[in-house]
Structures are given as C-alpha cells and as structure tokens.
Design an enzyme around this catalytic site. Sequence first.
Site, PDB file in Angstrom:
ATOM      1  N   GLU A 237      -5.891  -0.584  -7.814  1.00 31.28           N
ATOM      2  CA  GLU A 237      -4.970   0.292  -8.537  1.00 31.28           C
ATOM      3  C   GLU A 237      -3.939  -0.597  -9.244  1.00 31.28           C
ATOM      4  O   GLU A 237      -3.326  -1.462  -8.596  1.00 31.28           O
ATOM      5  CB  GLU A 237      -4.241   1.227  -7.564  1.00 31.28           C
ATOM      6  CG  GLU A 237      -5.128   2.275  -6.919  1.00 31.28           C
ATOM      7  CD  GLU A 237      -4.376   3.184  -5.941  1.00 31.28           C
ATOM      8  OE1 GLU A 237      -4.631   4.389  -5.943  1.00 31.28           O
ATOM      9  OE2 GLU A 237      -3.541   2.688  -5.168  1.00 31.28           O
TER      10      GLU A 237
ATOM     11  N   SER B  99       0.818  -1.222   0.000  1.00 29.55           N
ATOM     12  CA  SER B  99       0.000   0.000   0.000  1.00 29.55           C
ATOM     13  C   SER B  99       0.843   1.258   0.000  1.00 29.55           C
ATOM     14  O   SER B  99       0.345   2.322  -0.335  1.00 29.55           O
ATOM     15  CB  SER B  99      -0.980   0.021   1.178  1.00 29.55           C
ATOM     16  OG  SER B  99      -0.521  -0.685   2.274  1.00 29.55           O
TER      17      SER B  99
ATOM     18  N   ASN C 237      -3.996   6.373  -1.537  1.00 27.17           N
ATOM     19  CA  ASN C 237      -3.380   6.579  -0.220  1.00 27.17           C
ATOM     20  C   ASN C 237      -2.690   7.928  -0.113  1.00 27.17           C
ATOM     21  O   ASN C 237      -2.487   8.441   0.984  1.00 27.17           O
ATOM     22  CB  ASN C 237      -2.405   5.445   0.107  1.00 27.17           C
ATOM     23  CG  ASN C 237      -3.163   4.225   0.598  1.00 27.17           C
ATOM     24  OD1 ASN C 237      -4.336   4.311   0.951  1.00 27.17           O
ATOM     25  ND2 ASN C 237      -2.513   3.080   0.610  1.00 27.17           N
TER      26      ASN C 237
ATOM     27  N   HIS D 215      -2.915  -3.041  -6.321  1.00 26.83           N
ATOM     28  CA  HIS D 215      -3.252  -2.588  -4.963  1.00 26.83           C
ATOM     29  C   HIS D 215      -4.752  -2.668  -4.705  1.00 26.83           C
ATOM     30  O   HIS D 215      -5.534  -1.854  -5.197  1.00 26.83           O
ATOM     31  CB  HIS D 215      -2.735  -1.146  -4.771  1.00 26.83           C
ATOM     32  CG  HIS D 215      -3.000  -0.601  -3.412  1.00 26.83           C
ATOM     33  ND1 HIS D 215      -3.331   0.706  -3.180  1.00 26.83           N
ATOM     34  CD2 HIS D 215      -2.990  -1.194  -2.202  1.00 26.83           C
ATOM     35  CE1 HIS D 215      -3.507   0.898  -1.885  1.00 26.83           C
ATOM     36  NE2 HIS D 215      -3.315  -0.253  -1.274  1.00 26.83           N
TER      37      HIS D 215
END
Length: 508
Positions: A158, A125, A196, A146
């Site tokens: 992702e 992540s 993120n 991800h």
Amino acid sequence: MTRNATQPNLAVGVVGAGTMGRGIAQVAATGGCTVKLYDAKEGAATEAVEFVSRMLKRAVEKGRMEAADADAATARLKLVDAVSGFAACDVVIEAVIEDMEIKRKVFAEIEAVIAEDAVLATNTSSLSVTRIASACSRPERVAGFHFFNPVPLMPLVEVISGLKTEDWVTDFLVDLGIRMGRQPLRVADAPGFLVNQVGRGYTIEAAHLVSEGVADFVDVDRIMRDAAGFRTGPFELLDLTALDVTHPATVEIYEQYFHEPRFRPSALMNTRMQAGLLGRKVGQGFYVYEDGKQVVPEEAAPPKFDGGKFWVSRALADAHDALAEIVRAAGGELDTGERPADDSVILVTPLGDDATAAAVEQALDATRTVAVDVLFGLDTRRSVMKTPLTTPEATRAAHAVLAADGVPVTVLRDSPGFVAQRIVAMIVNIGASVAQQGIATPEDIDKAVKLGLNYPHGPLGFGDALGADKVLRVLEGLHRQYGDPRYRPNPWIRRRAQLGVSLLTAES
Ligand code: NAD
C-alpha cells in the site's frame, strides 16, 4: 519528480532489520537496488543479511532464481552502523517497532542526514502516516509504504499519502514497488489504511460472536472456511498473526477513529492477550500447537436421520425449494401445508434476523422452529440455529435431516445473521465505508483485500456476489436487533442497493 526509482544505481536505506525490514531489504536487492541496512540492536542487521542470503540461496535451489542473480542481490546488501550511513540514499524505508514516539524520533534523525529531495517511507501497519510525517521539517516527502508479511511472498504494497505528501513521492514509491516485484496500490492515510481496516471486520466480529455465546471458535472457523470460502478461519488467523500484534492494532484503529463502533475491540481478545495466549508463536492461542502443528478438536458425528416431518417457510422462495429438496432426498416427509402441522419440525431461512424473530414474525411455534442459513448456499456446510425455546428433539431432527447427504452441519445458538452472514456483512460494510471515504478506488479496495488478505472476494465484490440488497437486509436486521450503531449500514451500500447497481459503482 526529482528522484527516479527506475535508475540503475538506486540506493535504498532500510531502518529496522526485523521480520519486515529483512523482507523489504530482500525484495529491494532483488529489484537491483543497493540496500543499506541499519538496526539499533547490535548484530541484528548482520543476522538479517545472513537470513536474506539464505533465502536467496533457497530460491535458487527451488529454481525460482538464477544463482548469478542471487549472488548479485546478496552483494548489493550493505550494513551501516548508524543512521548517518543513509546520507546518500534516494529513499529510506523505516521498519522499526510499532511505536509512534520511536518512529517520529527515527524520522527526525534520518531527515537530518539525507538529501533535501530524498524520500522517506514508513512501513507502519496502523499508525498515522500524517502524524509520523509531522516530525519532519519536510513532511511532503514522507509517505507510507506498507508491505505484508512475509514480504517476498505477499505481492501487495500500500502506498499511503499523508495529508501533506506530494504526488511525486507516491509516484516514486509506486515505481519502486514495481521494481521490487510488488503490486503497489494507492491509498489515502486513514486509520488502518485499507487492508488492515477491512480485516478488522473478519476478526472482531468473530470474537464478538464467540463472546456472545453464539458458537465456539472452532465452529466459527469451520463455517467461515467451508461455507463462506475463506482460506483461514478468523481464529486460526488470529493465532498466526498473534494477539499481541492484532489486538493493539485494533485498539489503535479504534482510537484513531474516535471510537467508531465498527472497530470496537473485543474484550475476549484483550483478556486472552493478557493471559499470554498469544497464538502459534507461544504454542497456545485459540488452538493448542504441538511441535508447531495446530491441534484441531474433532467434529462430533451428526445424529442419524430416522425420519420426521418438516415444514419449510416460503419467506424466501428459492430457499424453500432447496431445503424441500434436501428433506425429500433424505427420505423425510415434507409438510406442504400453508401452515405447519402440529407434529412438523419448522425450518425458517432468515436474513439478518435470528430464529426467534423469524418465528415470531411468521407466527410459528418457537419450540419447533430451527433456522437455516441459506445465504452462502447449502453445498459445503450448513448452519442451523435454534430459538431459546426450540426443543432438543426438533434441533436433533433438523440437524439429522440436513446432514443426511454428508454435508457437515453446525448448530448455533440464536444470532441475527447466524455466523457467516454477520461476519461477511461487516466486511462489506467496512469496505463500503472505505469506498465512501475515498480512501481508495472501489477496484483497488477489492484488489488490495484479495492480494493482502487472500479473501475469496474483495469486500465490494463479495457484497455483489451475495446481493447488495441482501447484505443491506442483514445489516438492517443486526442494527434493529442490537440497537448498536456498529451495524448501521453505510450509505454506499444503501444507495447502490436502492439503485440496483454493483457495489463497485464509483461516483463521478
Ligand atoms: P520486529 O520487531 O521484527 O523488528 C523491528 C526491528 O526494529 C528490530 O530488529 C529492532 O531492533 C529494530 N529497532 C527498534 N528500534 C529501532 C531504532 N530506533 N532504530 C533502528 N532499529 C530499531 O518488527 P516487524 O514485525 O518487522 O515490524 C516492523 C514494522 O513493520 C512495524 O511498524 C510493524 O507495525 C510493521 N509491519 C509489521 C508486519 C508484520 O506482520 N510483522 C506487517 C506489516 C507491517
């Protein structure tokens, strides 16, 4: 492209059978892939298969899946007891713990056993995909993949290209993501990738606000839910994801960006993490959890409105009219003079300024000045803010008149941009920086954030909904008042605000 992710007997390896690995295994198996699962911890992979089997049975009970499909998916899950068991896999997805050296070692080991043209993907992540890939002799077949937790419920994945990743690899993973029932979006490798990175704006700015003494965490959560429309407040979210996951990821992103001030971690999060106040999983974080349920402190009742005279600044014409109407409807006396009478409470409506700056700029009596946040409308929750000199009587009168129609009011200490203006401006600014760097297309940035974080808008759409010029003004105010480059507006916003176009406007 040598491997075809849509072929019927695709073999997917999953290394690491924890929270994420088991979810990835589940969606791969339901997508018709044969899944080979390996975990270094004795019994972990067996436990994961049992867990997935229970999840699929539950999906059948809830009518979300046919029993035959669930049985077939369970039958496609195979255990392997060493990395060598991945030899015949078309793709191996890594979901071991978030540790660069362990991941690099795992990648080198897997590369030694898989075919030349098999794909290697990491579910990291926050670590650099490019750096993980550099542990391999063929980094061009390595990419990020991800997923979000819980995988079966979160549609986004992702697909991240490292610097050397070849296009056929990301094409393959996009097809595989679709086969797994996900919505894949292409993202370039960058610290925190897309989702993120943008998510840092929400939690870090909230923590900085609390550290600064502007409001307590419960009030910040209330404002962000009720006024700004977020489903979960930033501190509830931190409790859910756990500080020992969020804070180190923030530090990782900050370090990878060579101390970009937008991502400056919060000392508040660090000390609370060190104290073991990690969140829901340990029964105490920002909130206390009893029998797994969050204990929410009750909100104090507002003061009763017993009359008073109010003068409303005309600095923002719409805001003046809306506040004047609230005063009238409450039965308050509206002071319509050019300047406030000596006995009027003064209401100002700053954007990106604090109550003090608004009072000084408009030459108003700071002891009677109270600021009201109008950027998010006045219908759901109202934030009011006092200068260091505002008297308790003036604050009480403003609180009472604004709460008279039943809309909750939160009283804040002085802050440029209140709470919601500040936090949302940071989210928009980071989203704009992601767009400026070309990490993803403007549409994908908004789509990813809505899917991955459940925000009411993507960062660019949020900026458009509030007005790019207004967001720019908030950032400029914050930047001017703090002198902190953390708040400098990204040129993506400035240019689009100057041109009067949407923040979603791409560059040709
Ligand atoms: P986890 O601790 O639940 O699971 C990790 C598993 O990897 C454990 O079962 C452990 O035994 C196993 N493992 C450790 N070293 C190994 C090795 N060398 N070989 C094989 N197995 C090994 O962790 P998680 O939450 O599932 O996270 C896994 C990865 O997914 C991390 O990179 C994390 O950053 C990422 N991620 C996590 C989340 C989340 O919300 N949990 C979301 C997205 C991505």
